[in-house]
Design an enzyme around this catalytic site. Structure first.
Site, short mmCIF file in Angstrom:
data_model
loop_
_atom_site.label_atom_id
_atom_site.label_comp_id
_atom_site.label_asym_id
_atom_site.label_seq_id
_atom_site.Cartn_x
_atom_site.Cartn_y
_atom_site.Cartn_z
N GLY A 190 8.88 -42.24 30.05
CA GLY A 190 9.27 -42.40 28.65
C GLY A 190 10.16 -41.24 28.25
N ILE A 192 9.54 -38.10 27.06
CA ILE A 192 9.23 -36.77 27.59
C ILE A 192 9.46 -36.72 29.09
CG2 ILE A 192 7.36 -35.10 28.00
CD1 ILE A 192 6.28 -35.76 25.24
N VAL A 277 2.31 -39.62 29.08
CA VAL A 277 2.03 -41.06 28.90
C VAL A 277 1.86 -41.41 27.42
CG1 VAL A 277 1.04 -41.36 31.20
CG2 VAL A 277 -0.44 -40.68 29.31
N ALA A 327 10.13 -36.30 14.72
CA ALA A 327 10.15 -35.25 13.71
C ALA A 327 10.90 -35.69 12.46
CB ALA A 327 10.81 -34.00 14.30
N HIS A 451 42.10 -39.03 16.96
CA HIS A 451 42.41 -39.14 18.38
C HIS A 451 42.76 -37.76 18.92
CE1 HIS A 451 43.92 -40.67 22.17
NE2 HIS A 451 44.98 -39.89 22.00
P1 FAD Z 1 3.05 -31.72 14.30
O1 FAD Z 1 4.41 -31.21 14.57
O2 FAD Z 1 2.17 -32.04 15.46
O3 FAD Z 1 2.35 -30.72 13.32
C1 FAD Z 1 1.04 -30.87 12.89
C2 FAD Z 1 0.51 -29.52 12.53
O4 FAD Z 1 -0.77 -29.69 11.91
C3 FAD Z 1 0.28 -28.62 13.73
O5 FAD Z 1 0.90 -27.39 13.50
C4 FAD Z 1 -1.24 -28.50 13.82
O6 FAD Z 1 -1.66 -27.24 14.30
C5 FAD Z 1 -1.64 -28.69 12.39
N1 FAD Z 1 -3.00 -29.19 12.20
C6 FAD Z 1 -3.59 -30.25 12.78
N2 FAD Z 1 -4.85 -30.43 12.33
C7 FAD Z 1 -5.06 -29.43 11.44
C8 FAD Z 1 -6.15 -29.08 10.62
N3 FAD Z 1 -7.27 -29.80 10.62
N4 FAD Z 1 -6.05 -27.99 9.83
C9 FAD Z 1 -4.89 -27.25 9.82
N5 FAD Z 1 -3.82 -27.55 10.57
C10 FAD Z 1 -3.89 -28.63 11.35
N6 FAD Z 1 10.74 -35.61 18.01
C11 FAD Z 1 12.03 -35.76 17.63
O7 FAD Z 1 12.30 -36.32 16.58
N7 FAD Z 1 13.05 -35.28 18.41
C12 FAD Z 1 12.82 -34.64 19.58
O8 FAD Z 1 13.76 -34.22 20.26
C13 FAD Z 1 11.47 -34.48 19.99
N8 FAD Z 1 11.18 -33.85 21.15
C14 FAD Z 1 9.88 -33.67 21.51
C15 FAD Z 1 9.60 -33.03 22.72
C16 FAD Z 1 8.30 -32.85 23.13
C17 FAD Z 1 8.01 -32.14 24.44
C18 FAD Z 1 7.24 -33.30 22.30
C19 FAD Z 1 5.81 -33.07 22.71
C20 FAD Z 1 7.49 -33.94 21.11
C21 FAD Z 1 8.82 -34.14 20.70
N9 FAD Z 1 9.13 -34.82 19.53
C22 FAD Z 1 10.44 -34.99 19.16
C23 FAD Z 1 8.09 -35.33 18.64
C24 FAD Z 1 7.88 -34.35 17.48
O9 FAD Z 1 7.55 -33.08 17.97
C25 FAD Z 1 6.78 -34.89 16.56
O10 FAD Z 1 7.10 -36.21 16.16
C26 FAD Z 1 6.66 -34.02 15.33
O11 FAD Z 1 6.37 -32.69 15.67
C27 FAD Z 1 5.55 -34.57 14.42
O12 FAD Z 1 5.50 -33.81 13.26
P2 FAD Z 1 4.15 -33.68 12.42
O13 FAD Z 1 4.43 -32.69 11.35
O14 FAD Z 1 3.67 -35.02 12.05
O15 FAD Z 1 3.08 -33.09 13.43
P1 NAD Z 2 6.45 -42.46 25.53
O1 NAD Z 2 5.68 -43.49 24.83
O2 NAD Z 2 7.89 -42.28 25.22
O3 NAD Z 2 6.39 -42.73 27.11
C1 NAD Z 2 5.20 -42.83 27.80
C2 NAD Z 2 5.47 -43.67 29.04
O4 NAD Z 2 4.33 -43.59 29.86
C3 NAD Z 2 5.67 -45.14 28.71
O5 NAD Z 2 6.83 -45.60 29.37
C4 NAD Z 2 4.41 -45.80 29.24
O6 NAD Z 2 4.63 -47.11 29.70
C5 NAD Z 2 4.04 -44.86 30.37
N1 NAD Z 2 2.63 -44.88 30.72
C6 NAD Z 2 1.56 -44.95 29.89
N2 NAD Z 2 0.40 -44.87 30.60
C7 NAD Z 2 0.76 -44.75 31.90
C8 NAD Z 2 0.04 -44.60 33.11
N3 NAD Z 2 -1.29 -44.57 33.12
N4 NAD Z 2 0.73 -44.49 34.27
C9 NAD Z 2 2.09 -44.50 34.26
N5 NAD Z 2 2.83 -44.65 33.15
C10 NAD Z 2 2.18 -44.75 31.98
O7 NAD Z 2 5.62 -41.11 25.35
P2 NAD Z 2 5.98 -39.63 25.75
O8 NAD Z 2 7.18 -39.59 26.62
O9 NAD Z 2 4.72 -39.03 26.22
O10 NAD Z 2 6.35 -39.01 24.35
C11 NAD Z 2 5.37 -38.96 23.30
C12 NAD Z 2 5.99 -39.07 21.95
O11 NAD Z 2 6.79 -37.94 21.66
C13 NAD Z 2 6.86 -40.29 21.85
O12 NAD Z 2 6.34 -41.13 20.84
C14 NAD Z 2 8.21 -39.80 21.44
O13 NAD Z 2 8.68 -40.50 20.33
C15 NAD Z 2 8.02 -38.34 21.06
N6 NAD Z 2 9.12 -37.60 21.68
C16 NAD Z 2 10.37 -37.81 21.17
C17 NAD Z 2 11.45 -37.19 21.75
C18 NAD Z 2 12.81 -37.46 21.22
O14 NAD Z 2 12.92 -37.97 20.11
N7 NAD Z 2 13.87 -37.16 21.95
C19 NAD Z 2 11.28 -36.37 22.85
C20 NAD Z 2 10.00 -36.19 23.35
C21 NAD Z 2 8.92 -36.81 22.74
#
Ligand code: FAD
Ligand code: NAD
Length: 478
Positions: A190, A192, A277, A327, A451
């Protein structure tokens, strides 16, 4: 003693901190509660996105892209280099500095807007009260007219590959490897898996992605997904579809993974294994049973279109509610909720949330895919244009991919824009603006595009919808 605020936000990720800032701008007395501590026990803001998500992953994507340019592409431009060296510790330090700069920036913005930051773990109680337990185990109670839950999400674990953050890691571990793994396994092809698989593949790992589904990127437009799959193959990413992981074991520092494809079972030995996943909402211990908040069937907090929960005055935004875990989606929900708290009408157009994968080339899409429209029985017309016919892309040596524009056959309205190619994210964002304004394809066809730019691919794809592209042989002519 109970301290009173107008608004208490639980979670300072991109959903929560943006909501807190907008509430404060609208004149509210706001507190944001955040539990995250760094390795030195210092409170950090910015959530997953800034600390272990969007930002550090993009820092590594950019560093690894530069390394790949230097090692593989500079020669074609007549630029010779001695074998470029790679210092992972410097690359990681740079990433950490960018994270520090941005999380510090969020702290500064909250302070500037008069938002109180409270360190600790927040829990919603009944009657709009919040209990906070600090890292030192001190307990305090707050109440507010409005409470916003923004607790985000965490990686999904699978029992067949338990994460130890050394040999088997989740995305957080994969952003902090100390050396380039020789052979890297990734469970889940997916977003990540593809982004972090690309990082380490560019730096020299031999990457194998094991994906359970039979189709690649099934939510993206099928044509764009197929083209992307071909490009990843060309880059050396070994993507195995229909691969169900059945077990894993760490033996002498190597991860032995067994998986099945159909009836056949296979074993691969990796130096490191990333489990990517999906993510799940972080709802555990977030609200008391008598708080009035409910969950939906997918384990997210139940909210209506405007992000109101079932409990009056309690809202939920970001990854803990339905919709894509992105985000930008969470941040805009934060703004929407703040505006509603201030008594304003501020709907969010969930139909036009862009999705982007920051590989090279990027993959991006907004609006409907061709297969979605087909399933809905909407008659549509499609135009595509390859970057291979775009002068700017050829000049840059970056001409893989295509733009695809989809419009309503009857009304000419733009319904979808999809792209795999250089700067796909920004090109699709241009189309998103047009779609928000209800643009027709003819509107785009009649605009003047600079262009030589990559945007010309968007113009030509729009022209191609009606068989009028200039720099390619159209299948249909008008
Ligand atoms: P979070 O960012 O998870 O923030 C939640 C916060 O709440 C955390 O700081 C946590 O500590 C705090 N919290 C939780 N429970 C409590 C509690 N009970 N009390 C106090 N604090 C608490 N999205 C994109 O749009 N573009 C990208 O390029 C992208 N790349 C990503 C790459 C990776 C490796 C990963 C893992 C995610 C990526 N995402 C990306 C997804 C994005 O990070 C999330 O969708 C986004 O951070 C969600 O924002 P949020 O504020 O809902 O939650
Ligand atoms: P994802 O849902 O994008 O991909 C997970 C993949 O794992 C899917 O293709 C699924 O079919 C596969 N999968 C699930 N269970 C499996 C198993 N047991 N064995 C093999 N394959 C399996 O999730 P992600 O890549 O973990 O990312 C998590 C979230 O973070 C996503 O919802 C994504 O929107 C967000 N994210 C966004 C960005 C971005 O916007 N560029 C970057 C990183 C993460």
């Amino acid at each position: 003693m109970t301290t009173h605020y107008d608004v208490v936000v639980i979670g300072a990720g991109p959903a929560g901190y943006v909501c807190a800032i907008r509430c404060a701008q609208l004149g509210k007395k706001v507190a944001v509660i955040e539990q995250w501590l760094d390795s030195k026990g210092k409170s950090v803001l910015g959530g997953t996105c800034l600390n272990v998500g969007c930002i550090p992953s993009k820092a590594l994507l950019d560093s690894s892209h530069k390394y790949q340019e230097a090692t593989q592409h500079f020669a074609a431009h007549g630029i010779g280099l001695e074998q470029p060296s790679l210092d992972i510790s410097v690359m990681m330090k740079r990433k950490d500095q960018i994270v520090g700069q941005l999380t510090g920036g969020v702290a500064g913005l909250l302070k500037h807007n008069g938002v109180e930051v409270i360190q600790g773990r927040g829990k919603l109680l009944s009657n709009r009260r919040v209990q906070v337990v600090s890292a030192d185990d001190d307990e305090s109670i707050y109440d507010a007219e409005n409470i916003v839950l923004a607790a985000g999400s965490v990686p999904i674990d699978i029992p067949v590959a338990p994460v130890d953050q050394v040999h088997i890691v989740d995305s957080t571990g994969a952003l902090a490897f100390e050396a380039v793994p020789g052979k890297l396994g990734v469970i889940g092809a997916g977003v990540i898996g593809l982004e972090l698989g690309s990082v380490w593949g560019r730096l020299g790992s031999d990457v194998v992605l094991l994906e359970a589904m039979d189709s690649f990127l099934p939510t993206m437009d099928t044509q764009i997904a197929r083209e992307s799959q071909k490009l990843f193959k060309k880059q050396g990413l070994d993507i195995r579809l229909g691969a169900r992981v059945t077990g894993s074991e760490v033996i002498d520092g190597k991860v032995h993974v067994t998986y099945a494809v159909g009836e056949d079972s296979h074993t691969e030995i990796f130096d490191r294994l990333i489990v990517s996943v999906g993510r799940r909402p972080q709802t555990g211990e977030l609200f008391a049973e008598d708080s009035g908040v409910t969950m939906d069937e997918r384990g997210s907090i139940f909210v209506n279109e405007g992000c109101a929960t079932e409990a009056p005055g309690v809202w939920a935004i970001g990854d803990i509610v339905r919709g894509p875990m992105l985000a930008h989606k969470g941040s805009e929900e934060g703004v929407m909720v703040a505006e509603q708290i201030a008594g304003k009408h501020h709907p969010l157009n969930y139909e036009l949330i862009p999705s982007i994968i920051y590989t090279h080339p990027e993959i991006a899409g907004v609006g409907k895919t061709e297969q979605e429209l087909e399933a809905e029985g909407v008659a549509c017309k499609v135009g595509t244009f390859p970057f291979a016919a775009i002068g700017r892309a050829l000049a840059a040596g970056d001409s893989d991919g295509l733009v695809k524009i989809i419009a309503d056959e009857d009304t000419d309205q733009l319904l979808g824009a999809h792209c795999v190619g250089p700067s796909a994210a920004d090109l699709v964002q241009q189309m998103l603006i047009a779609m928000e304004f209800g643009s027709s394809v003819e509107d785009i066809q009649m605009m003047v595009f600079g262009h030589p730019t990559l945007s010309e691919a968007v113009h030509e794809a729009a022209l191609a919808v009606d068989g009028k592209a200039i720099h390619m042989a159209n299948r249909k002519k008008r």
